[in-house]
Every structure is written in structure tokens, then in C-alpha cells.
Design a protein around this motif. Sequence first.
Motif, PDB file in Angstrom:
ATOM      1  N   SER A 112       0.854  -1.184   0.000  1.00 25.79           N
ATOM      2  CA  SER A 112       0.000   0.000   0.000  1.00 25.79           C
ATOM      3  C   SER A 112       0.893   1.237   0.000  1.00 25.79           C
ATOM      4  N   THR A 114       0.896   5.469   0.529  1.00 26.89           N
ATOM      5  CA  THR A 114       0.187   6.665   0.974  1.00 26.89           C
ATOM      6  C   THR A 114       0.956   7.890   0.515  1.00 26.89           C
ATOM      7  N   VAL A 136      -4.280   7.440  -1.413  1.00 24.96           N
ATOM      8  CA  VAL A 136      -3.698   6.103  -1.277  1.00 24.96           C
ATOM      9  C   VAL A 136      -3.757   5.349  -2.597  1.00 24.96           C
ATOM     10  N   SER A 138      -1.626   1.573  -4.556  1.00 19.05           N
ATOM     11  CA  SER A 138      -0.967   0.280  -4.369  1.00 19.05           C
ATOM     12  C   SER A 138       0.325   0.234  -5.178  1.00 19.05           C
ATOM     13  N   ASN A 227      -4.916  -2.081  -2.582  1.00 23.80           N
ATOM     14  CA  ASN A 227      -5.332  -1.407  -1.354  1.00 23.80           C
ATOM     15  C   ASN A 227      -6.659  -0.681  -1.588  1.00 23.80           C
ATOM     16  N   GLY A 230      -8.309   2.202   0.540  1.00 21.89           N
ATOM     17  CA  GLY A 230      -7.384   2.504   1.627  1.00 21.89           C
ATOM     18  C   GLY A 230      -7.599   1.657   2.862  1.00 21.89           C
ATOM     19  N   GLY A 232      -6.788  -1.526   3.166  1.00 22.33           N
ATOM     20  CA  GLY A 232      -5.833  -2.626   3.219  1.00 22.33           C
ATOM     21  C   GLY A 232      -6.037  -3.530   2.015  1.00 22.33           C
ATOM     22  N   GLN A 233      -5.194  -4.530   1.893  1.00 22.99           N
ATOM     23  CA  GLN A 233      -5.229  -5.391   0.724  1.00 22.99           C
ATOM     24  C   GLN A 233      -6.533  -6.179   0.630  1.00 22.99           C
ATOM     25  N   GLY A 264      -8.011   3.199  -4.923  1.00 22.95           N
ATOM     26  CA  GLY A 264      -6.959   2.657  -4.062  1.00 22.95           C
ATOM     27  C   GLY A 264      -6.278   1.444  -4.660  1.00 22.95           C
ATOM     28  N   ASN A 265      -6.940   0.802  -5.667  1.00 26.41           N
ATOM     29  CA  ASN A 265      -6.332  -0.339  -6.361  1.00 26.41           C
ATOM     30  C   ASN A 265      -5.260   0.092  -7.359  1.00 26.41           C
ATOM     31  N   GLY A 268      -1.772  -1.565  -8.233  1.00 23.95           N
ATOM     32  CA  GLY A 268      -1.758  -2.945  -7.760  1.00 23.95           C
ATOM     33  C   GLY A 268      -1.632  -3.936  -8.898  1.00 23.95           C
TER      34      GLY A 268
END
Length: 423
Positions: A112, A114, A136, A138, A227, A230, A232-233, A264-265, A268
Motif C-alpha cells: 500500500s 500513501t 492512497v 498500491s 489497497n 485505503g 488494506g489489501q 486505491g487499487n 496494484g
Amino acid sequence: MENQYTYYTPEQDENNQNAGGPDLKEPHKKNKKGTPKWVKTACLGLVFGLVASAAFQTSNIVAGKIIGTSDSAKKAKQTATVDSTKLTTSADSKVASDIADIAKNTMPSVVSITNMSVQQVQNFFGGVQEQKSESVGSGIIIGQNDTELLIVTNNHVVEGNDTLTVSFIDEESVEANVKGTNAAKDLAVVAVKLSDIKDSTMDAIAVATLGDSTQIQVGEPAIAIGNALGYGQSVTTGIISATNRELNGFDGKLIQTDAAINPGNSGGALLNAKGEVIGINSAKVATDTVEGMGYAIPISDASDIITNLMNQKTKTKVAENERGYIGIQGVDVTADSAEMYNMPTGVYVSEVISGGAAQKAGISKGAVITGLDGTEINSMSTLQEQLQYYKAGEKVTLTVQTPGKNGEYEKNDVEVTLGTNAQ
């Protein structure tokens, strides 16, 4: 041009502005019909089984197994009767799943990120004040050198940052610095000092295995890890919906998937059924009329760019009063403008400041700046973003294209000694 990228900031939850995201405060609806139909059916079946067993105990072995009237070696503990019904819970509720194995093996390589930044905003009285902002995203661990752990992500995840923080699978967090960026391809590599990472964290994390995105087929499974929001995974699954898709604002082809790509992804991993990274999640279409259209940058298309970014010098921001300046005024040459006027994408030099660094280096009005120390420059904002890592007096190499006699632009690398803001 409308920005297709999806960002997430914690303030969106407070203001209920996360359109398209889950409403976490919505209460579960109650079942107004009382006992579920499947429970009633199960109880009727149980009563029927008891009666049938009494009549056919010696001949109906199948019925005996269902209600527990077979021989003692195979008899299960009776947990329900007509007068007192109980729920039976398995002692082992684990279900074997390829997805679970892939997630278990891959999540240690996803982080993650930030991004803390300071933005200037206009206040109620018309003045300008600084406001801290947090977003946020990933990232994917792709390798390491002698001193750093290297992580690939999207450029829009890290742009405009004052500080970057990377959080690993064990929830340990460390500060990171930008290694290199490519705004046009929306790619960036950030670096974390190995000396800042605990031994226990090094044992918990892993380097991702990259696949071959040129071999993917429409309809094959796709798994996205990142993430999301935001929190978490998290893991979402779907299929490859299409390949070679084009999206406004992105230079290149994209993979389309119906695996949920939530805010947030970004940055990733998009994985194939082998658990190999085939794409870097980048964007989703976020409107009320569209569902299940997420996009990822094909890893095979990005590999050369990522390698270049990995090998750049790690960048550390310098104090604003120490920053170096080129000494120009510029205008963005967008992709549309470049096609219309047969120009390269970059920054058109509309004015050269007298006595500035550009004039001293021989750069003249009409030139187009397309690169700085190996980083592609496609706009003034990208150029300014890169210059914040250099002090006045430092030398940089600008890639400059100038119009030739036949109308074609000629590319040259020009060494420039950066000046101060006063120049």
C-alpha cells in the motif's frame, strides 16, 4: 480532457462522495418471511427421513446414511430432532481454492502506498492557504538492488507528493522516494532503503513473478489485488474482458477486466491463473451507467519503461528556495496538438528568459522539450515535477527537439546548468 483515473482520499468517506463504492453504513435488510424456506424444507426432509428409516432400515442404506441410522462405524453424531432443532457446524470449514492459493502467494509482493501532499487552496476570505491532502494507492515489489527495494506503481499515485509511505503485508510502514516516473504511460518506480526495512518484514515480503501479457486471451481468469479504498489489501476476481483497449488520457493500449478495480487499487497487480503479474491496475470507468470496466497496463508493454525507471538515480526533493530553474516559459503540446501540427509531444518553449539557464545553453524559442535526464516530459507540470529534485547549479540533460529545414523536428541532448528563480 476528462481525467479517467480514479483516486481515493479518506475525506471521501466523510463526505459520502465515493460514488460507485460500497455504502458501508447501510444496514442489512431483515427477512420479513420468518424462517427461511430452505430451513423448512430441510426439516420436512428430516422428518420424512426418520419415518422412512423406521420402515426400511434394513434395506435402504442411502436413507440410513442421511439420517444417521447406518452401522456404528459410519454413524455421525445426531444434532437435530423433531422436538429440538440445532444447526450443525463442520469442524473444518476450509475450502480449497486456486484463488486462495494465488492470493496467499502473491499478497506479500503487493504494498500500500500513501501520498501526503500540501496543496494551495483559496479560503473563504479570498486568500490562499496550504492544505494537507492524503491519497492512497498500491504498488508491486519487482526487485531490489544493493541498497534499495524497488516497487512499481502508477505515476498518478505518487505525483505531487511531499512524502511517500509504503506499507507491507505485515503492516510495517517505511518512507519511500521516487526512483523514476513516466507520466505519459502512467508508470513510476519508488525505492525503499533496505536499511529501513526490518528483518521480520524482509522475511514476510516477496518479489512478484511477472508474466507475459502478450499471451493473454479474452475470457481467461483475472485476479486483482490492491489497497481498495485505503482499507488494506483485498482480492477481486473476474475475467479478461478485452485487450488492446484505448482510453482518453493514456498513451498506449490497456487490458480491460471486469474484476473490480476500486479506488486505491491503482498501481496494484492484475494476475493470471498462474499467479503471475500480467498488468498494473490503473483506472476504471466510474459512472452510474457503467459496471465492471476496469483497466490495467499490460506488463509486457511496460517492462522496458520499468527497467529504465529502476536504473535512474533515486530522487530526493530539495528545499524550494534551493531549487534549480531552466529559465523558460512553456506551453503543453498535447497528443492532439502534436498530431494536428506535426510536433512532438512535450513542452513548447514560448519564451526564453534573458540570462537564464536555457539561453546560456543555446535553447531558443520554438524548441520542444521532451525529456529530462531520461524522464519523458509531456507537459509543464511534469517538467516542474522533475525539477523539484534538482538544486540550482546542478547540471541536467534536456532532450530538445527543434524544427529542421524540411519541417521535421530534430532531436538533440543539451546539457543545462540550472539557474535560480531570479534568472
